[in-house]
Design a protein around this motif. Structure first.
Motif, short mmCIF file in Angstrom:
data_model
loop_
_atom_site.label_atom_id
_atom_site.label_comp_id
_atom_site.label_asym_id
_atom_site.label_seq_id
_atom_site.Cartn_x
_atom_site.Cartn_y
_atom_site.Cartn_z
N ALA A 82 37.60 -3.74 0.66
CA ALA A 82 37.55 -5.28 1.14
C ALA A 82 38.02 -6.48 0.15
CB ALA A 82 36.02 -5.36 1.65
N LEU A 83 37.51 -6.15 -1.41
CA LEU A 83 38.00 -6.90 -2.32
C LEU A 83 39.37 -6.83 -2.65
CD1 LEU A 83 34.77 -6.37 -4.57
CD2 LEU A 83 35.29 -8.60 -3.22
N SER A 84 39.95 -5.82 -2.42
CA SER A 84 41.69 -5.87 -2.97
C SER A 84 42.66 -5.72 -1.68
CB SER A 84 41.66 -4.56 -3.50
OG SER A 84 41.57 -3.41 -2.59
N THR A 85 42.04 -6.34 -0.37
CA THR A 85 42.90 -6.67 0.78
C THR A 85 43.12 -8.08 0.99
OG1 THR A 85 41.85 -4.43 1.75
CG2 THR A 85 43.02 -6.36 3.24
N ALA B 128 33.58 -12.18 0.97
CA ALA B 128 32.50 -12.88 0.52
C ALA B 128 31.17 -11.91 0.45
CB ALA B 128 32.11 -14.08 1.01
N ASP B 129 31.15 -11.18 1.48
CA ASP B 129 30.12 -10.14 1.73
C ASP B 129 30.01 -9.03 0.79
OD1 ASP B 129 27.67 -9.36 3.47
OD2 ASP B 129 29.07 -7.65 3.89
N ALA C 170 43.76 -13.76 5.25
CA ALA C 170 44.63 -14.90 5.85
C ALA C 170 43.87 -15.78 6.85
CB ALA C 170 45.87 -14.45 6.23
N ASP C 171 42.39 -15.36 7.01
CA ASP C 171 41.53 -16.21 7.95
C ASP C 171 40.11 -16.13 7.54
OD1 ASP C 171 40.52 -13.61 8.56
OD2 ASP C 171 42.03 -13.26 10.15
N GLU C 172 39.23 -16.81 8.35
CA GLU C 172 38.09 -16.83 8.01
C GLU C 172 37.15 -15.66 7.98
OE1 GLU C 172 36.10 -19.97 10.24
OE2 GLU C 172 37.31 -21.72 9.53
N ALA C 173 37.43 -14.97 9.16
CA ALA C 173 36.84 -13.54 9.29
C ALA C 173 37.14 -12.78 7.86
CB ALA C 173 37.25 -12.86 10.21
#
Length: 408
Positions: A176-179, A191-192, A182-185
């Motif tokens: 998740a951190l390395s992807t 962040a999570d 481009a949107d809020e989701a």
């Protein structure tokens, strides 16, 4: 000299493309220092030629400190928000001297060449165990999940003292951190993951402080230099950097290298006939299809002339290691995959102050992993068309989602 802001930014996504090198070739020829935008609209400047990239990697006017980015470009750089963990930020990739000098000296005390070399036997054992497991699998095997991921994540977790039962959670957070988002989701997922991983590492450090062991986190807790120690925030950030950076890049070094070998049977045969070529082969993996597409963010502390383009003060700058590795001004026939090239002058591990501390470990793992794999399974081949393989969209990492193979 041209002013960078005078050109209309070109969009770039990073990753997700089987072949980004045609774009890089055009940029090197037409706009070697380019004003670009990310999918979310953030603007930055991209350096693509080898000579410019090498100079930029060591230019002290290009700061690593995110606080040096000008306000108008601050949204470009992923900074901790109210939902993220700011304790993950203060590591070697985000500070300048003298803080960088102090941090690197302290971290190096727990990351010595002797400690890394002592891992050789264990890395071979983990490799052999994974290969034994793969022999019992039927049908196409996902080489990335079953081997290229399992080896580096096991090594780095054992080195740090991270429980192996937590590997899958760490992989989920790391991905998740390395992807690129481009949107809020997407930002919410980052962040999570940041919050959960930061909490996990902080709790692990507290446990190690009370129950020290023969592991790197315990060594970092005890590391001293002139009476100084890493602060809790620095210790958390450095543990995060080593945990995530220490496996993600090596995962895709192994997978990308194996993909290149399977796409070039003549090179696979050379390596199988002469296993001593593995050292040069790993350097060619890094150059030809390296796992790090761009170096981490830098920020111009003053207007800087790079390749005849004036980059404004405070502007974010990315250096394309993938493009530099295919620059014909530096490498002869750069689009040819040749494990006998004998030229390790790529920039994948950086230059100067920010040269990667984990480079010796990554090289060792790559050599043991690929050398053992092609020896155990001499008939290994792709189980899907290379054109159908899915590449991850990430700002730094260039890697696949999966790599299906037939082992024999």
């Amino acid at each position: 000299m041209t002013t960078a802001t005078s050109s209309k930014p070109e969009s770039i996504g990073f990753g997700g493309e089987p072949n980004p090198y045609a774009l890089y070739a055009r940029l090197r020829a037409q706009a070697p220092v380019s004003h670009m935008t990310l999918p979310d609209g953030g603007e930055f400047w991209l350096v693509t030629r080898f000579a410019d990239a090498k100079d930029a990697l060591t230019d002290e006017r290009l700061s690593k400190d995110p606080n040096r980015v000008a306000p108008q470009w601050r949204a470009t750089v992923a900074q901790p928000t109210d939902g993220e963990d700011a304790s993950l930020v203060r590591h070697l990739l985000n500070v300048d001297p003298p803080d960088h000098t102090r941090l690197r000296r302290l971290v190096h005390k727990g990351f010595t060449p002797r400690r890394i070399e002592s891992l050789r036997g264990r890395i071979q054992q983990i490799t052999d165990d994974l290969l034994d497991h793969m022999e019992g699998l039927e049908g196409p095997v996902d080489l990335l999940q079953e081997f290229a991921f399992r080896l580096p994540v096991t090594v780095i977790c054992e080195l740090l003292g991270v429980p192996l039962d937590d590997v899958d959670r760490i992989h989920e957070w790391s991905t998740a951190l390395s992807t690129l988002v481009a949107d809020e989701a997407g930002h919410a997922r980052v962040a999570d993951a940041s919050l959960q991983l930061g909490t996990y590492i902080a709790e692990l450090i507290e446990h190690k402080a009370e129950n020290p062991g023969d592991d790197l986190i315990s060594a970092l807790i005890e590391a001293r230099d002139d009476g100084q120690r890493l602060s809790h925030a620095e210790l958390t950030a450095m543990s995060f950097l080593i945990l995530v950076g220490g496996h993600e890049t090596t995962v895709h070094l192994i997978a990308n290298g194996m993909l290149a070998l399977m796409q070039h049977p003549d090179q696979m045969a050379l390596l199988q006939n002469d296993p001593s070529l593995i050292t040069g082969a790993v350097e060619e993996f890094l150059r030809y299809e390296g796992s790090v597409e761009v170096a981490t963010w830098r920020f111009a502390t003053e207007p800087i002339d790079v390749g005849g383009v004036l980059i404004p003060e405070g502007a974010p700058v990315l250096i394309s290691l993938a493009s530099a590795s295919r620059d014909p001004q530096r490498f002869e026939n750069p689009d040819t995959f040749d494990i006998t090239r004998g030229d390790s002058g790529h920039l994948v591990f950086g230059q100067g102050l920010h040269y990667c501390l984990g480079a010796p470990l990554a090289r060792m793992e790559g050599q043991i992993a690929v050398g053992s794999l092609v020896s155990r399974f001499p008939g290994i081949r792709l189980a899907a068309s290379a054109e159908l393989l899915r590449w991850r969209q990430g700002l730094l990492i260039r890697g696949l989602f999966e790599l299906p193979v037939h082992l024999s």
